[in-house]
Design a protein around this motif. Structure first.
Motif: not given
Length: 500
Positions: A3-7, A33-36, A38-43, A67-70
Motif C-alpha cells: 500500500a505504501d508503495h502504491q501511495i 490513501g489516508r486522510a493526510e 487529502a490536501p493533494v486531492l484538494a489541490a 473536513e477536506a471534502g467540505g
C-alpha cells in the motif's frame, strides 16, 4: 506492490504532465490513501483538465475525509464541466456533508442543464432532508425525465412540512405551466379544491392537455351546478382525445345526459372511443342505449371501442342486454369476447332475470373450457351463478386443462357441512392437493380454507389432509407454500370465539 508503495506511486503520478495519468493517480489515491493525502486531492480541484478535477472529487469521496471534502466539493459543484459537478455532488452525498454551503450548492444544481447532475442534486438534498430551492424543486415536477421528476416528487413529499415548499406547490397548482402544474395539482389534498376553484375553472382551457386532465379530475368531485356546467361545456369544445376520454369518463360516471352527443362524436376515435362507450353506458336513456347497440354492430369501429360497448350494454342491464352479448362469445376477436364477458359479468352481478339464468350459465360454463385466452375472465362472470355449478363440477372432474380445473375449483364454495354437494366439493379440493398443475393445488388449498373458515376443522381424514398440507409448505410454488402454511396456522389457532 504494498500500500505504501502504491501511495508513493500515485503521489508521483498526480504531478504527471498527462491529464489521464493525473486523473488515474487521484482515483487510486482515493482508494488507497489516508486522510493526510487529502490536501493533494484538494489541490487538484484547480487542475485545468476537467477529467482531473472530476477524479479529485471522486477521490475525496472515496477517501472519506469530510473536513477536506467540505472545503472543496461545494466549489467543484459549481464547476463549468457537468462531469465534475456530478462527481462532486455524489462525493458530497457520500461523505454526508452538511451545512448552508453544501445545501446552497445542491440547490444551484436543481436547475442544472445536465440531467445526471439534477438527479445527483436531488439525491443529495434527500440525504440532507432539505428542499434546497423550493421554486426550482417544484419546477422539476415538469422535467421530461421520470428519474428527475420522480425524485423531485419524493423530495417534495419528504419536505411537505416546509412552508416554502407548500407555498410553491400551491402557487404552481394555481399559476404554473404544463406538466409541472398538473403534477402539483395531483399532489394537493382534496380539501384544497375549494380554494383553487377559480384557477381550476380557468384551467379547463389551459393549453396543456395534462393540466386540463388534472383540473377535470378535481372538478368532478365538486357538486356545484356551475362547475358541472363548465365541465360539460369543456367536453363539447375539447379536441384532444386523451382529455376528452377523461371528461367522458367523469361525466359518464355522474350520469350526466349532456355527455351523449359528444360521446357519439368520439366513438370513432381510437383513444377516446372506449371512454365514449362507457360514458353512454352510464347514461340511462333510450337514446344512449340505442347508440351503444348501433356501435356494437358497427364493424368499422375500432375493436376496443366495440368491446367497451359490449361491457357498457351489460352494465346497463336492459332487457335485451344478455341476448346481445351471448352471440359475441363465439366472436374470433379476443378483445370483443373480453368485452362481452365483462358485460355478462355485470349482468350476473346486477342480477339476472329468471329466464336468463340458465342460458347464461350454460353458455359461460361451456365457454370456460373452450376459450383459453379468457379463462379467468369467464370464471369471474360465472361467480355467484348457481345454475352453472353442475357444469362447473363436471369441469373440475374431467377437463384436461389445469387452468380450467383451477378456475372451476375456485367457483365451489364448499362452506356448508350439511350440504352433500359441499362435502363432495371438499373431496375435490382434497384431490386437487396432489394435482400436477400449480394453479389447481393453489385453488384446492384455498377451497379447503373456505371449508375450515366455515367449520373450524378439516374434513374427515383430518390427519391425511394435514400431512398433505404440510408437504405443500415445501411446494416449489411460493404462493402454494404460503397458502398451505397459512391454512395450517389457522388450524393450529383454532376457531375464532363467538361474539358476546
Amino acid at each position: 506492490m504494498g500500500a505504501d508503495h502504491q501511495i508513493a506511486f500515485f503521489l508521483r503520478e498526480s504531478a504527471a504532465p498527462d491529464p489521464a495519468r493525473r486523473a488515474a493517480a487521484l482515483k487510486g489515491l482515493g482508494r488507497t490513501g489516508r486522510a493526510e493525502h487529502a490536501p493533494v486531492l484538494a489541490a487538484a480541484a484547480d487542475d485545468p483538465a476537467p477529467s482531473v478535477r472530476a477524479a479529485a472529487a471522486l477521490g475525496l469521496g472515496r477517501l472519506g475525509d469530510p473536513e477536506a471534502g467540505g472545503e472543496v466539493l461545494p466549489l467543484l459543484m459549481s464547476d463549468e464541466d457537468p462531469g465534475v459537478r456530478s462527481r462532486a455532488a455524489v462525493a458530497a452525498t457520500r461523505l454526508g456533508l452538511r451545512g448552508p454551503a453544501v445545501t446552497r450548492a445542491f440547490a444551484r444544481l436543481l436547475s442544472d442543464p445536465d440531467r445526471p447532475v439534477r438527479i445527483n442534486a436531488l439525491e443529495g438534498l434527500a440525504a440532507l432532508g432539505a428542499p434546497g430551492d423550493a421554486a426550482a424543486l417544484v419546477g422539476l415536477l415538469g422535467d421530461p425525465d421520470s428519474r428527475v421528476w420522480g425524485r423531485a416528487r419524493s423530495l417534495i413529499h419528504q419536505c411537505a412540512a416546509d412552508e416554502a415548499v407548500r407555498a410553491e406547490v400551491i402557487r404552481t397548482a394555481r399559476q404554473g405551466t404544463g406538466t409541472a402544474r398538473a403534477r402539483a395539482l395531483d399532489r394537493l389534498p382534496a380539501r384544497c379544491t375549494e380554494h383553487l376553484l377559480d384557477s381550476l375553472l380557468t384551467g379547463l382551457h389551459d393549453p396543456s392537455p395534462a393540466v386540463r386532465i388534472a383540473v377535470a379530475r378535481r372538478l368532478f368531485h365538486v357538486e356545484q351546478r356551475q362547475v358541472q356546467d363548465r365541465l360539460a361545456a369543456a367536453l363539447r369544445n375539447e379536441r384532444d382525445p386523451e382529455v376528452a376520454a377523461r371528461l367522458l369518463r367523469g361525466l359518464g360516471e355522474r350520469g350526466d345526459e349532456r355527455v351523449t352527443e359528444p360521446a357519439v362524436r368520439w366513438l370513432r376515435d381510437p383513444v377516446a372511443g372506449p371512454s365514449a362507450a362507457g360514458a353512454l353506458g352510464g347514461v340511462d336513456t333510450d337514446t344512449a342505449a340505442a347508440r351503444l347497440r348501433t356501435a356494437l354492430d358497427d364493424e368499422t369501429l375500432p375493436t376496443p371501442t366495440r368491446a367497451a360497448c359490449a361491457t357498457a350494454i351489460g352494465a346497463g342491464g336492459r332487457w335485451d342486454a344478455v341476448w346481445f352479448l351471448l352471440p359475441l362469445l363465439d366472436d374470433p376477436d379476443d378483445d370483443l369476447r373480453a368485452g362481452a364477458l365483462d358485460g355478462l359479468d355485470a349482468c350476473v352481478e346486477n342480477g339476472l332475470r329468471l329466464w336468463e339464468r340458465h342460458p347464461v350459465a350454460w353458455a359461460l360454463a361451456a365457454h370456460l373450457e373452450i376459450d383459453a385466452k379468457h379463462i379467468w375472465r369467464t370464471r369471474n362472470a360465472l361467480s355467484g351463478l348457481a345454475q352453472a355449478l353442475p357444469a362447473v363440477r363436471r369441469l373440475a372432474d374431467h377437463t384436461r386443462s389445469g387452468e380450467v380445473r383451477a378456475a372451476a375449483l375456485s367457483l365451489l364454495d364448499a362452506d356448508d357441512p350439511t350440504d352433500e354437494q359441499a362435502r363432495r366439493d371438499v373431496r375435490r379440493f382434497l384431490r386437487g392437493l396432489d394435482d400436477p398443475d400449480e394453479a389447481v393445488r393453489y385453488q384446492a388449498v384455498h377451497g379447503l380454507a373456505r371449508w375450515v373458515e366455515a367449520t373450524g376443522a378439516l374434513p374427515p381424514g383430518d390427519e391425511e389432509a394435514r400431512a398433505r398440507l404440510t408437504a405443500l409448505t415445501a411446494d416449489a410454488s411460493s404462493r402454494v407454500s404460503r397458502a398451505a402454511a397459512g391454512l395450517l396456522e389457522a388450524l393450529d389457532a383454532g376457531p375464532a370465539p363467538d361474539p358476546p
